[in-house]
Design an enzyme around this catalytic site. Sequence first.
Site, PDB file in Angstrom:
ATOM      1  N   ASP A   1       1.393   2.509   3.537  1.00  0.00           N
ATOM      2  CA  ASP A   1       0.537   3.692   3.383  1.00  0.00           C
ATOM      3  C   ASP A   1       1.391   4.956   3.468  1.00  0.00           C
ATOM      4  O   ASP A   1       0.926   6.012   3.910  1.00  0.00           O
ATOM      5  CB  ASP A   1      -0.589   3.725   4.421  1.00  0.00           C
ATOM      6  CG  ASP A   1      -1.661   4.751   4.050  1.00  0.00           C
ATOM      7  OD1 ASP A   1      -1.702   5.168   2.895  1.00  0.00           O
ATOM      8  OD2 ASP A   1      -2.446   5.134   4.947  1.00  0.00           O
TER       9      ASP A   1
ATOM     10  N   HIS B   1       1.675   5.244  -1.670  1.00  0.00           N
ATOM     11  CA  HIS B   1       1.314   6.435  -2.459  1.00  0.00           C
ATOM     12  C   HIS B   1       2.588   7.019  -3.049  1.00  0.00           C
ATOM     13  O   HIS B   1       3.487   7.417  -2.298  1.00  0.00           O
ATOM     14  CB  HIS B   1       0.621   7.476  -1.576  1.00  0.00           C
ATOM     15  CG  HIS B   1      -0.667   6.970  -0.998  1.00  0.00           C
ATOM     16  ND1 HIS B   1      -1.864   7.083  -1.654  1.00  0.00           N
ATOM     17  CD2 HIS B   1      -0.933   6.317   0.163  1.00  0.00           C
ATOM     18  CE1 HIS B   1      -2.831   6.527  -0.915  1.00  0.00           C
ATOM     19  NE2 HIS B   1      -2.278   6.053   0.187  1.00  0.00           N
TER      20      HIS B   1
ATOM     21  N   HIS C   1       3.395  14.320   1.509  1.00  0.00           N
ATOM     22  CA  HIS C   1       2.811  15.623   1.181  1.00  0.00           C
ATOM     23  C   HIS C   1       3.945  16.628   1.328  1.00  0.00           C
ATOM     24  O   HIS C   1       4.810  16.465   2.196  1.00  0.00           O
ATOM     25  CB  HIS C   1       1.694  15.994   2.168  1.00  0.00           C
ATOM     26  CG  HIS C   1       0.470  15.134   2.062  1.00  0.00           C
ATOM     27  ND1 HIS C   1      -0.528  15.374   1.141  1.00  0.00           N
ATOM     28  CD2 HIS C   1       0.080  14.033   2.753  1.00  0.00           C
ATOM     29  CE1 HIS C   1      -1.488  14.468   1.277  1.00  0.00           C
ATOM     30  NE2 HIS C   1      -1.141  13.628   2.242  1.00  0.00           N
TER      31      HIS C   1
ATOM     32  N   ARG D   1       2.334   9.363  -5.747  1.00  0.00           N
ATOM     33  CA  ARG D   1       2.003  10.674  -6.345  1.00  0.00           C
ATOM     34  C   ARG D   1       2.458  10.741  -7.803  1.00  0.00           C
ATOM     35  O   ARG D   1       2.657   9.730  -8.440  1.00  0.00           O
ATOM     36  CB  ARG D   1       2.623  11.841  -5.538  1.00  0.00           C
ATOM     37  CG  ARG D   1       2.444  11.761  -4.033  1.00  0.00           C
ATOM     38  CD  ARG D   1       1.015  11.666  -3.586  1.00  0.00           C
ATOM     39  NE  ARG D   1       0.902  11.835  -2.139  1.00  0.00           N
ATOM     40  CZ  ARG D   1      -0.155  11.436  -1.449  1.00  0.00           C
ATOM     41  NH1 ARG D   1      -1.166  10.811  -2.023  1.00  0.00           N
ATOM     42  NH2 ARG D   1      -0.223  11.654  -0.153  1.00  0.00           N
TER      43      ARG D   1
ATOM     44  N   HIS E   1     -10.521   1.151   1.627  1.00  0.00           N
ATOM     45  CA  HIS E   1     -10.268   2.103   2.714  1.00  0.00           C
ATOM     46  C   HIS E   1     -11.521   2.047   3.587  1.00  0.00           C
ATOM     47  O   HIS E   1     -12.527   2.665   3.260  1.00  0.00           O
ATOM     48  CB  HIS E   1     -10.027   3.512   2.167  1.00  0.00           C
ATOM     49  CG  HIS E   1      -9.690   4.507   3.235  1.00  0.00           C
ATOM     50  ND1 HIS E   1      -8.502   5.204   3.275  1.00  0.00           N
ATOM     51  CD2 HIS E   1     -10.376   4.906   4.326  1.00  0.00           C
ATOM     52  CE1 HIS E   1      -8.479   5.987   4.337  1.00  0.00           C
ATOM     53  NE2 HIS E   1      -9.616   5.827   5.001  1.00  0.00           N
TER      54      HIS E   1
ATOM     55  N   LYS F   1      -8.958  -0.367  -5.894  1.00  0.00           N
ATOM     56  CA  LYS F   1      -9.043   0.266  -4.567  1.00  0.00           C
ATOM     57  C   LYS F   1     -10.349   1.037  -4.437  1.00  0.00           C
ATOM     58  O   LYS F   1     -10.634   1.928  -5.228  1.00  0.00           O
ATOM     59  CB  LYS F   1      -7.847   1.208  -4.401  1.00  0.00           C
ATOM     60  CG  LYS F   1      -7.846   2.042  -3.123  1.00  0.00           C
ATOM     61  CD  LYS F   1      -7.469   1.223  -1.912  1.00  0.00           C
ATOM     62  CE  LYS F   1      -7.585   2.020  -0.627  1.00  0.00           C
ATOM     63  NZ  LYS F   1      -6.496   2.977  -0.429  1.00  0.00           N
TER      64      LYS F   1
ATOM     65  N   HIS G   1       0.874  -1.188   0.000  1.00  0.00           N
ATOM     66  CA  HIS G   1       0.000   0.000   0.000  1.00  0.00           C
ATOM     67  C   HIS G   1       0.903   1.227   0.000  1.00  0.00           C
ATOM     68  O   HIS G   1       1.406   1.637   1.040  1.00  0.00           O
ATOM     69  CB  HIS G   1      -0.907  -0.008   1.238  1.00  0.00           C
ATOM     70  CG  HIS G   1      -1.879   1.130   1.275  1.00  0.00           C
ATOM     71  ND1 HIS G   1      -3.221   0.959   1.566  1.00  0.00           N
ATOM     72  CD2 HIS G   1      -1.726   2.461   1.057  1.00  0.00           C
ATOM     73  CE1 HIS G   1      -3.839   2.124   1.529  1.00  0.00           C
ATOM     74  NE2 HIS G   1      -2.951   3.058   1.228  1.00  0.00           N
TER      75      HIS G   1
ATOM     76  N   ASN H   1      -5.005   7.181  -6.085  1.00  0.00           N
ATOM     77  CA  ASN H   1      -5.716   8.429  -5.737  1.00  0.00           C
ATOM     78  C   ASN H   1      -4.961   9.669  -6.222  1.00  0.00           C
ATOM     79  O   ASN H   1      -4.627  10.550  -5.447  1.00  0.00           O
ATOM     80  CB  ASN H   1      -6.018   8.499  -4.232  1.00  0.00           C
ATOM     81  CG  ASN H   1      -4.774   8.472  -3.355  1.00  0.00           C
ATOM     82  OD1 ASN H   1      -3.752   7.910  -3.744  1.00  0.00           O
ATOM     83  ND2 ASN H   1      -4.851   9.079  -2.178  1.00  0.00           N
TER      84      ASN H   1
ATOM     85  N   ALA I   1      -3.513  14.779   5.483  1.00  0.00           N
ATOM     86  CA  ALA I   1      -3.367  13.480   6.148  1.00  0.00           C
ATOM     87  C   ALA I   1      -2.372  12.608   5.404  1.00  0.00           C
ATOM     88  O   ALA I   1      -2.459  12.461   4.190  1.00  0.00           O
ATOM     89  CB  ALA I   1      -4.720  12.787   6.223  1.00  0.00           C
TER      90      ALA I   1
ATOM     91  N   HIS J   1      -4.733  -0.725   5.676  1.00  0.00           N
ATOM     92  CA  HIS J   1      -4.208   0.003   6.836  1.00  0.00           C
ATOM     93  C   HIS J   1      -5.104  -0.104   8.069  1.00  0.00           C
ATOM     94  O   HIS J   1      -5.621   0.892   8.570  1.00  0.00           O
ATOM     95  CB  HIS J   1      -3.916   1.470   6.501  1.00  0.00           C
ATOM     96  CG  HIS J   1      -4.983   2.180   5.684  1.00  0.00           C
ATOM     97  ND1 HIS J   1      -6.303   2.170   6.028  1.00  0.00           N
ATOM     98  CD2 HIS J   1      -4.886   2.903   4.550  1.00  0.00           C
ATOM     99  CE1 HIS J   1      -6.976   2.871   5.132  1.00  0.00           C
ATOM    100  NE2 HIS J   1      -6.138   3.327   4.227  1.00  0.00           N
TER     101      HIS J   1
HETATM  102  C1  NCD Z   1      -3.399   8.997   2.068  1.00  0.00           C
HETATM  103  C2  NCD Z   1      -2.922  10.012   1.035  1.00  0.00           C
HETATM  104  O1  NCD Z   1      -2.431  11.067   1.420  1.00  0.00           O
HETATM  105  O2  NCD Z   1      -3.021   9.727  -0.172  1.00  0.00           O
HETATM  106  N1  NCD Z   1      -3.465   9.638   3.357  1.00  0.00           N
HETATM  107  C3  NCD Z   1      -3.446   9.030   4.552  1.00  0.00           C
HETATM  108  O3  NCD Z   1      -3.603   9.710   5.564  1.00  0.00           O
HETATM  109  N2  NCD Z   1      -3.245   7.736   4.653  1.00  0.00           N
HETATM  110  C4  NCD Z   1      -4.688   8.425   1.622  1.00  0.00           C
HETATM  111  C5  NCD Z   1      -5.124   7.212   2.400  1.00  0.00           C
HETATM  112  O4  NCD Z   1      -4.588   6.119   2.240  1.00  0.00           O
HETATM  113  O5  NCD Z   1      -6.036   7.358   3.212  1.00  0.00           O
HETATM  114 ZN    ZN Z   2      -3.309   5.009   1.595  1.00  0.00          ZN
END
Ligand code: NCD
Ligand code: ZN
Length: 336
Positions: A240, A14, A244, A16, A134, A95, A12, A40, A256, A168
């Site tokens: 996860d 991210h 950011h 970007r 999720h 997802k 899992h 996402n 988040a 998660h």
């Molecule tokens: C994730 C994100 O920023 O893409 N943020 C998070 O707090 N985990 C999205 C997600 O998996 O909920």
């Molecule tokens: Zn995530």
Amino acid sequence: MVVSLNEPLDMHLHLRDGQMLDIVAPLSAETFSGALVMPNLVPPVTTKEAVVSYRQRVLKAGKNRAFTPYMSLFFRSDYTFEFLESVKDEILAIKLYPAGITTNSEGGVSGFDLLELAPVLNAMSELEIPLCVHGETGGFVMDREAEFIPVYEKLARNFPDLKIVMEHITTKDAVEALDRFENLYATITLHHLYITLDDVAGGLLQPHLFCKPIAKRPEDRAALLGAALSAHPKVMFGSDSAPHPREAKEAPGCAAGVFTAPIALQALAQLFDRHGAMEKLQRFVSDNAKRIYGIEPPAKEVILEKSPYLVPEIYEGSVVPMFAGQSIEWRVVSAG
Ligand code: NCD
Ligand code: ZN
């Protein structure tokens, strides 16, 4: 003391796009053999062309290291069987996000009307495409995951041939649900094994530990540790890791997500070592995922040794990792 891990997998992740992808992809590709890449983006990944071109950008950003990006598609209830059949070989999973529940999930599912979801879920069962979820309701933030368990149960019961991954997980309730249904699996992050809500908001607010789902109670963390440290056969590591830019985290309206990818293996080694469970780490971080998803990632051996590793304060002046500026008891010696 030295430990060797084969084909570590992050189920899992991210990554970007654009500049952030260029910063973070090499960090995962260096120590992991593969990762399930979340869809996402803005806009979300919903077409075959988007999956294929995103994979190309990930591979390019990963600088040809031995690293397989396993792609995912953003769930939509209006996908046709023909579309899913045509995209099946390009993805590992789909997802599902409840609408608006987390970063870039506005186009997700509203309500969980099984009649509306059934055509896609039946097609996924038939085509053997796993569903990653999720699992949070729009309720009170501490109760969102526990409130979602009946939805997981409804999905698991009504679609017995569908592999469903509770992403998660953060609660004792979710760990317990795992054993009630054969077709329920779960990922657990690094940060939820380390922290509770106290670490996020019990003292000065820690924006870099703020994520969805929010970290919960000590008894929840204990249940997650029980599952991870025993390498429960239905549990996989999924960081996860959600980068950011620093200014989006250190801000009113903090985004988040916890950025853990570059320090994940070191911090997992520290955790499993401290709990005398090092012999279970290989299963938690690779073997379970290989078996559950039926994947054969590229060969990669990562050697870690017990000596202090100082975590960078920030990567490329832009993204702050968990444990920034702190020392971890394990370091990566080689990966290849
Ligand atoms: C994730 C994100 O920023 O893409 N943020 C998070 O707090 N985990 C999205 C997600 O998996 O909920
Ligand atoms: Zn995530």
